[in-house]
Design a protein around this motif. Structure first.
Motif, PDB file in Angstrom:
ATOM      1  N   TRP A   7       0.822  -1.187   0.000  1.00 63.97           N
ATOM      2  CA  TRP A   7       0.000   0.000   0.000  1.00 63.97           C
ATOM      3  C   TRP A   7       0.859   1.242   0.000  1.00 63.97           C
ATOM      4  O   TRP A   7       2.044   1.188   0.248  1.00 63.97           O
ATOM      5  CB  TRP A   7      -0.901  -0.023   1.237  1.00 63.97           C
ATOM      6  CG  TRP A   7      -1.883  -1.135   1.202  1.00 63.97           C
ATOM      7  CD1 TRP A   7      -1.678  -2.422   1.596  1.00 63.97           C
ATOM      8  CD2 TRP A   7      -3.212  -1.079   0.715  1.00 63.97           C
ATOM      9  NE1 TRP A   7      -2.814  -3.150   1.392  1.00 63.97           N
ATOM     10  CE2 TRP A   7      -3.777  -2.355   0.857  1.00 63.97           C
ATOM     11  CE3 TRP A   7      -3.998  -0.062   0.178  1.00 63.97           C
ATOM     12  CZ2 TRP A   7      -5.078  -2.642   0.487  1.00 63.97           C
ATOM     13  CZ3 TRP A   7      -5.294  -0.348  -0.187  1.00 63.97           C
ATOM     14  CH2 TRP A   7      -5.819  -1.627  -0.038  1.00 63.97           C
ATOM     15  N   VAL A 281     -10.328   1.325  -9.043  1.00 62.17           N
ATOM     16  CA  VAL A 281      -9.894   1.104 -10.427  1.00 62.17           C
ATOM     17  C   VAL A 281     -10.170  -0.336 -10.879  1.00 62.17           C
ATOM     18  O   VAL A 281     -10.421  -0.596 -12.049  1.00 62.17           O
ATOM     19  CB  VAL A 281      -8.407   1.496 -10.567  1.00 62.17           C
ATOM     20  CG1 VAL A 281      -7.518   0.547  -9.804  1.00 62.17           C
ATOM     21  CG2 VAL A 281      -7.999   1.573 -12.007  1.00 62.17           C
ATOM     22  N   GLY A 282     -10.161  -1.286  -9.960  1.00 67.39           N
ATOM     23  CA  GLY A 282     -10.509  -2.678 -10.273  1.00 67.39           C
ATOM     24  C   GLY A 282      -9.556  -3.342 -11.255  1.00 67.39           C
ATOM     25  O   GLY A 282      -8.475  -2.832 -11.558  1.00 67.39           O
ATOM     26  N   CYS A 286      -5.610  -2.949 -11.417  1.00 71.29           N
ATOM     27  CA  CYS A 286      -5.120  -3.344 -10.095  1.00 71.29           C
ATOM     28  C   CYS A 286      -4.979  -4.855 -10.042  1.00 71.29           C
ATOM     29  O   CYS A 286      -5.952  -5.584 -10.278  1.00 71.29           O
ATOM     30  CB  CYS A 286      -6.075  -2.885  -9.001  1.00 71.29           C
ATOM     31  SG  CYS A 286      -5.502  -3.452  -7.380  1.00 71.29           S
ATOM     32  N   GLY A 289      -7.504  -6.954  -7.999  1.00 71.26           N
ATOM     33  CA  GLY A 289      -8.898  -7.017  -8.424  1.00 71.26           C
ATOM     34  C   GLY A 289      -9.142  -8.187  -9.365  1.00 71.26           C
ATOM     35  O   GLY A 289      -8.303  -8.497 -10.207  1.00 71.26           O
ATOM     36  N   SER A 311     -16.367  -2.644  -5.605  1.00 69.53           N
ATOM     37  CA  SER A 311     -14.966  -2.802  -5.210  1.00 69.53           C
ATOM     38  C   SER A 311     -14.364  -4.031  -5.893  1.00 69.53           C
ATOM     39  O   SER A 311     -14.981  -5.094  -5.933  1.00 69.53           O
ATOM     40  CB  SER A 311     -14.879  -2.970  -3.684  1.00 69.53           C
ATOM     41  OG  SER A 311     -13.536  -2.973  -3.271  1.00 69.53           O
ATOM     42  N   GLY A 312     -13.152  -3.867  -6.400  1.00 67.56           N
ATOM     43  CA  GLY A 312     -12.502  -4.976  -7.092  1.00 67.56           C
ATOM     44  C   GLY A 312     -12.130  -6.127  -6.177  1.00 67.56           C
ATOM     45  O   GLY A 312     -11.993  -7.264  -6.613  1.00 67.56           O
ATOM     46  N   CYS A 313     -11.962  -5.836  -4.882  1.00 63.55           N
ATOM     47  CA  CYS A 313     -11.696  -6.883  -3.899  1.00 63.55           C
ATOM     48  C   CYS A 313     -12.106  -6.346  -2.527  1.00 63.55           C
ATOM     49  O   CYS A 313     -12.558  -5.210  -2.410  1.00 63.55           O
ATOM     50  CB  CYS A 313     -10.219  -7.311  -3.913  1.00 63.55           C
ATOM     51  SG  CYS A 313      -9.096  -6.146  -3.115  1.00 63.55           S
ATOM     52  N   LYS A 315     -10.572  -5.226  -0.099  1.00 64.05           N
ATOM     53  CA  LYS A 315      -9.822  -4.137   0.536  1.00 64.05           C
ATOM     54  C   LYS A 315     -10.604  -2.825   0.516  1.00 64.05           C
ATOM     55  O   LYS A 315     -10.380  -1.955   1.357  1.00 64.05           O
ATOM     56  CB  LYS A 315      -8.464  -3.963  -0.144  1.00 64.05           C
ATOM     57  CG  LYS A 315      -7.521  -5.116   0.175  1.00 64.05           C
ATOM     58  CD  LYS A 315      -6.165  -4.914  -0.441  1.00 64.05           C
ATOM     59  CE  LYS A 315      -5.264  -6.089  -0.087  1.00 64.05           C
ATOM     60  NZ  LYS A 315      -3.992  -6.070  -0.816  1.00 64.05           N
ATOM     61  N   GLY A 316     -11.472  -2.664  -0.449  1.00 64.05           N
ATOM     62  CA  GLY A 316     -12.372  -1.510  -0.432  1.00 64.05           C
ATOM     63  C   GLY A 316     -11.677  -0.166  -0.513  1.00 64.05           C
ATOM     64  O   GLY A 316     -12.055   0.775   0.196  1.00 64.05           O
ATOM     65  N   CYS A 317     -10.701  -0.035  -1.390  1.00 66.34           N
ATOM     66  CA  CYS A 317      -9.913   1.207  -1.444  1.00 66.34           C
ATOM     67  C   CYS A 317     -10.750   2.454  -1.724  1.00 66.34           C
ATOM     68  O   CYS A 317     -10.415   3.544  -1.265  1.00 66.34           O
ATOM     69  CB  CYS A 317      -8.858   1.102  -2.536  1.00 66.34           C
ATOM     70  SG  CYS A 317      -7.626  -0.157  -2.234  1.00 66.34           S
TER      71      CYS A 317
HETATM   72  S1  SF4 Z   1     -10.108  -2.447  -3.640  1.00 64.68           S
HETATM   73 FE1  SF4 Z   1      -8.040  -1.645  -3.873  1.00 64.68          FE
HETATM   74  S2  SF4 Z   1      -6.731  -3.464  -3.930  1.00 64.68           S
HETATM   75 FE2  SF4 Z   1      -8.832  -4.156  -4.309  1.00 64.68          FE
HETATM   76  S3  SF4 Z   1      -9.078  -4.125  -6.553  1.00 64.68           S
HETATM   77 FE3  SF4 Z   1      -9.764  -2.140  -5.811  1.00 64.68          FE
HETATM   78  S4  SF4 Z   1      -7.960  -0.822  -5.982  1.00 64.68           S
HETATM   79 FE4  SF4 Z   1      -7.257  -2.951  -6.055  1.00 64.68          FE
END
Ligand code: SF4
Length: 367
Positions: A7, A281-282, A286, A289, A311-313, A315-317
Motif C-alpha cells: 500500500w 480502479v478494479g 489493479c 482485483g 470494489s474490485g476486492c 480491501k475496499g480502497c
Molecule cells: S479495492 Fe483496492 S486493492 Fe482491491 S481491486 Fe480495488 S484498488 Fe485494487
C-alpha cells in the motif's frame, strides 16, 4: 527506484500495478497552481497512460509509467516543487481541510507541522494527520490517525482517531501536542496495530479529554466552487482544459473526489448522477482485483437510490465507510452486501455482471 507492491506508494516509491507503475503526488497544502496542474497533465500524457486519479486522501496518482518515464516524471515534479527532493518527506500523508485560507488555523498549523516534520517518530505506512481547523470539521470521514479539529466549544482540539472525544490544545501548541501523541503511539506499541483506530491501548491522561468535534451539517459551501470527478478520475486532456478556464489560479484537492477551483466558476458537469457512487480502479489495472468495477458502477448508478460501492476486492480502497449497496469482486464474480463495507459478509455470493444488472433492473431505484 524501489518498486513497492504493498500500500501507499509515493512519488519516490512507485507501486507496480496492472497497468504499469503508479506514482502518487501529495502537493503542499493540497493545492496546485494552474501551471503545476498543466505540468501534471503533461507528465501523465507523456510518461504515463494519461489517467490521473484523485485519492481519498487528496493525493494525485499518475498511472501507467515505465521506469524511464518514472525517472523523467520525478525530475520534472521535483523541479516544479510538487515533490520534495528528499524522499523521506514524501512518506507521511498530511491532509488539510481543503477550504483553508491563507493565515487561518488550518494553514497556520499545517505550515508549522511541515516545518517540524523531522521530529515525528517513524510511523506506519498508512498513518496520517488531518488538520481540520475551520469553523466546522469537514474531514471526519477522511482517513487519518491524529486529528486537529474545531471543537463544539469553538476551541482547537486534538483527537486520536477511533476516539469520540479529544483534548483542548492552546493556540501555538498544536504541533507539540501532535508530536507528543505520535511519540506515545509508537512507544505504546501502536506500530504493530498500524493505525490509531486499531490501537487499543488506553490513551495517557494528558491526551484524554471530553471535547467533541464540531461537525459540518448539510452540504459544504460551494466556495471555492467544486468540480466533481467521477470515480475520482480525470484524464490529462480534461485536466489541461480545466486549467484553461479564465481566471483559474489554482486547484485544491479534496478527499471526496472533487477539485475546488480558485478564481474560476466550475464548468457544468452532466455526471451528477455519479455522486455517491464509488468504484476503485478494479481489474485489470489493479492486480488484486478480479473484476472490472467502473463499467458496472456506471450502469447501476441510475438504478440505485442510495450510495453504491463497487470494489474490485475486499480491501475496499474507494470507500472506507458503509454504502447502501456494496458489490465486491471475488474470483471474477460479485458478492452483494447491503449497508456495509466492502469486507462485510455478503447476503448473496458469486453473481455475474449480468446477474447483478438483472437484479437491480428488476428493482429499479431500490437497494
Ligand atoms: S479495492 Fe483496492 S486493492 Fe482491491 S481491486 Fe480495488 S484498488 Fe485494487
Amino acid at each position: 527506484m524501489s518498486v513497492r507492491r504493498g500500500w501507499c506508494p509515493t512519488a519516490w516509491r512507485p507501486m507496480a500495478a496492472g497497468d504499469g507503475l503508479l506514482l502518487r503526488v501529495r502537493p503542499s497544502m493540497g493545492r496546485i497552481t494552474a501551471e503545476q496542474a498543466r505540468l501534471i497533465a503533461d507528465i501523465a500524457a507523456l510518461h504515463g497512460n494519461g489517467a490521473i486519479d484523485l485519492t481519498n486522501r487528496a493525493a494525485l496518482q499518475l498511472r501507467g509509467l515505465d521506469e524511464a518515464g518514472w525517472r523523467a516524471a520525478i525530475d520534472r515534479l521535483v523541479a516544479a516543487g510538487l515533490v520534495d527532493a528528499d524522499p523521506a518527506r514524501e512518506t507521511l500523508p498530511l491532509l488539510v481541510a481543503p477550504d483553508w485560507r491563507e493565515g487561518d488555523d488550518t494553514h497556520r498549523i499545517a505550515t508549522a507541522l511541515s516545518a517540524r516534520w523531522a521530529e515525528l517518530p517513524p510511523l506506519p505506512d498508512k498513518f496520517g494527520i488531518a488538520i481540520d481547523a475551520g469553523q466546522v470539521c469537514v474531514l471526519g470521514d477522511a482517513s487519518a490517525d491524529l486529528r486537529v479539529e474545531r471543537a463544539d466549544t469553538g476551541a482547537l482540539m486534538l483527537r486520536a482517531d477511533g476516539r469520540a472525544t479529544g483534548i483542548a490544545v492552546p493556540v501555538g501548541e498544536e504541533v507539540d501536542a501532535i508530536l507528543a501523541l505520535a511519540d506515545w503511539f509508537v512507544a505504546s506499541g501502536g506500530t504493530a496495530a498500524g493505525r490509531m483506530a486499531r490501537h487499543n491501548a488506553a490513551l495517557p491522561d494528558w491526551a484524554t479529554g471530553g471535547l467533541c468535534p464540531r461537525r459540518s451539517t448539510g452540504a459544504p459551501a460551494d466556495d471555492p466552487p467544486s468540480y466533481p470527478l467521477p470515480f475520482g478520475r480525470i484524464d490529462a486532456d480534461a485536466l489541461t482544459a480545466l486549467t484553461q478556464r479564465v481566471g483559474l489560479a489554482a486547484l485544491r484537492l479534496t478527499p471526496w473526489r472533487t477539485l475546488l477551483l480558485e478564481g474560476a466558476p466550475a464548468p457544468k458537469s452532466d455526471l451528477g448522477y455519479l455522486r455517491g457512487i464509488d468504484a476503485c480502479v478494479g481489474a485489470p489495472a489493479c492486480p488484486q482485483g478480479s473484476v472490472a468495477t467502473r463499467p458496472l458502477a456506471t450502469e447501476l448508478a441510475p438504478l440505485i437510490a442510495g450510495t453504491l460501492h463497487v470494489s474490485g476486492c475486499d480491501k475496499g480502497c474507494a470507500r472506507r465507510t458503509r454504502a447502501d449497496v456494496v458489490l465486491t469482486g471475488r474470483d471474477g464474480r460479485f458478492d452483494l452486501a447491503l449497508n456495509a463495507r466492502a469486507d462485510a459478509p455478503p447476503v448473496v455470493c458469486g453473481l455475474t455482471y449480468e446477474q447483478v444488472l438483472a437484479h437491480f433492473k428488476g428493482f429499479p431505484r431500490a437497494a
